[in-house]
Scaffold this active site. Structure first.
Site, PDB file in Angstrom:
ATOM      1  N   TYR A  60     -23.795  -8.510 -53.360  1.00 24.92           N
ATOM      2  CA  TYR A  60     -24.317  -9.277 -52.229  1.00 24.92           C
ATOM      3  C   TYR A  60     -24.504  -8.396 -50.995  1.00 24.92           C
ATOM      4  CZ  TYR A  60     -23.100 -13.575 -54.809  1.00 24.92           C
ATOM      5  OH  TYR A  60     -23.001 -14.576 -55.741  1.00 24.92           O
ATOM      6  N   GLY A 216     -31.976 -25.311 -51.513  1.00 31.56           N
ATOM      7  CA  GLY A 216     -32.437 -26.021 -50.326  1.00 31.56           C
ATOM      8  C   GLY A 216     -33.374 -27.174 -50.622  1.00 31.56           C
TER       9      GLY A 216
END
Length: 344
Positions: A60, A216
Site C-alpha cells: 500500500y 464507492g
C-alpha cells in the site's frame, strides 16, 4: 465503538477496522492516496471514535502506508492492533513477490522497519499465488510467531479449501493457525457466502470485509452516470444500479446516508458470525460518514429486502443440497422438522 474477540484467539479488536490502503501517495501507481496530513486526520477520527484495529499492507502506497501508520501509532503502540500483509509487490521482480518463505522473510523485516515496531499483531498472507506449497507457508508463518516477530497469522483472497487445508496442517503439527480471513464482501459482492464464510464460521475464524461499499458504488454517487473520472472506471451494470437504488431508498427511510445503510447490512449479517467491515477513506468527511453506520440499524423488513435483492447464486453443490426433494431424501422425509445448525 464496541469490541470483540477476533476468531479463535484472545485478540481484542474494534467492531470496525480502519483500512490504510489510501494512506500515502506517490508519483506512480499509488496516485489516488491521501497525503500525510489528511491521513493523520482520518486516523485520529477513527481512534477518537474508539477504533483500535488498523489494516495496511506491504504494497500500500508503495510502502508509504506502513510508514505513516507506524508514525501515527508511536505514541501508544500497545493500544492498537496492527495488521499488515505480504505477497503483493509493485517492483516487477519475480523473487520479490509471492507467498514463498524467501519473500515472506524479506517482507516481514521491511514491514517491521517501516512500522517502527518489534512485533506485528496480525500478519496476513495477502493474495494466494497458487505456486507455493501450503506446508512452506504454514511453517514459515509459524517460525515468525515463534520468533516473536508476529503475534497472530491470517489469510486474505485465497480459496476456502486451501485455507482449511492450511489450518488442518497447523493443528496436526502444532503450528500457529490462521485466526481470520479477509474477503471482498458487500451488497454487490456476496459470493463469499458459497464457501469462504461458512468455512470461517465452522473453523471459528474472524472475518473482515474489504470494499464493503463496492468501490464507492453503494454510496449512490455514481447513479447519475457520471462516474468516469471520479474513481468509477467502468459503467454500472443494470444489477448494480438496481441494488444501489434500493440502498438509496432504504437510506431515505432511515434518515441516513446510503453508505451507512450498506455498512449496516454487513454489520447485521450474523449468519456466519460477526463480520468486520474494513472502512477506508481518502478524506476525513468520507471516514466520518462511514463511522455513522454505528448508529444505524436496519429493520427486519429493510434487511430482508436487501437480502432478497442481493442473494448470490450459490451454484453446485449448494443449490442442489438445498433443494427440498434432496433434503427429504437425505433426512428421511423429515427436513421440515430437522434443525441442521451446528455451532463451530
Amino acid at each position: 465503538m464496541r469490541y470483540k474477540l477476533f476468531g479463535r484467539s484472545g485478540l481484542r479488536v474494534s467492531e470496525l477496522c480502519l483500512g490504510a490502503m489510501t494512506f500515502g501517495r506517490d508519483d506512480g501507481f499509488w496516485q489516488f492516496g491521501s497525503d500525510s496530513a489528511e491521513s493523520r486526520k482520518i486516523f485520529d477520527a477513527f481512534t477518537n471514535a474508539g477504533g483500535n484495529f488498523i489494516d495496511t499492507a506491504f504494497v500500500y502506497g508503495n510502502g508509504r502506508s506502513e510508514e505513516l501508520v507506524g508514525d501515527f501509532v508511536r505514541a501508544d503502540r500497545d493500544h492498537f492492533v496492527l495488521a499488515t500483509k505480504y505477497s503483493s509487490s509493485l517492483e516487477g521482480d519475480l523473487s520479490k513477490s509471492g507467498t514463498s518463505r524467501k519473500n515472506m522473510m524479506r517482507c516481514v523485516e521491511q514491514s517491521l522497519r517501516r512500522l517502527k515496531v518489534d512485533c506485528i499483531d496480525l500478519y496476513w498472507l495477502h493474495v494466494w499465488d497458487d505456486t507455493t506449497p501450503i506446508e512452506e507457508i504454514m511453517r514459515g508463518l509459524d517460525d515468525l510467531v515463534s520468533a516473536g516477530k508476529v503475534n497472530y497469522i491470517a489469510i486474505s483472497d485465497t480459496p476456502a479449501w486451501q485455507i482449511s487445508r492450511g489450518n488442518m496442517l497447523a493443528d496436526l503439527r502444532g503450528w500457529a493457525p490462521f485466526i481470520g480471513i479477509q474477503v471482498e464482501y458487500s451488497l454487490l459482492e456476496r459470493t463469499a457466502e458459497r464457501d469462504l464464510l461458512p468455512m470461517a464460521h465452522a473453523l471459528d475464524l474472524g472475518i473482515t470485509a474489504w470494499s464493503p461499499l463496492a468501490g464507492g458504488m453503494l454510496t449512490g454517487k455514481f447513479l447519475d452516470g457520471k462516474g468516469e473520472g471520479r474513481g468509477q472506471h467502468q459503467p454500472m451494470t443494470d444489477r448494480q444500479r438496481t441494488v444501489t437504488a434500493l440502498v438509496v431508498e432504504i437510506a431515505r427511510e432511515l434518515g441516513c446516508t446510503p453508505g451507512q445503510a450498506a455498512l449496516a447490512f454487513i454489520r447485521q449479517q450474523d449468519r456466519f458470525g460477526t463480520i468486520t467491515p474494513i472502512i477506508g477513506a481518502r478524506t476525513l468527511p468520507q471516514l466520518q460518514d462511514n463511522l455513522g453506520c454505528l448508529a444505524v440499524t436496519l429493520s427486519p423488513d429493510q434487511w430482508q429486502r436487501l437480502e432478497q435483492a442481493t442473494a448470490p447464486d450459490l451454484g453446485f453443490p449448494h443449490a442442489i443440497l438445498q433443494a427440498p426433494m434432496i433434503r427429504d431424501m437425505v433426512l428421511g422425509g423429515q427436513s421440515d422438522r430437522f434443525d441442521n445448525h451446528r455451532a463451530p
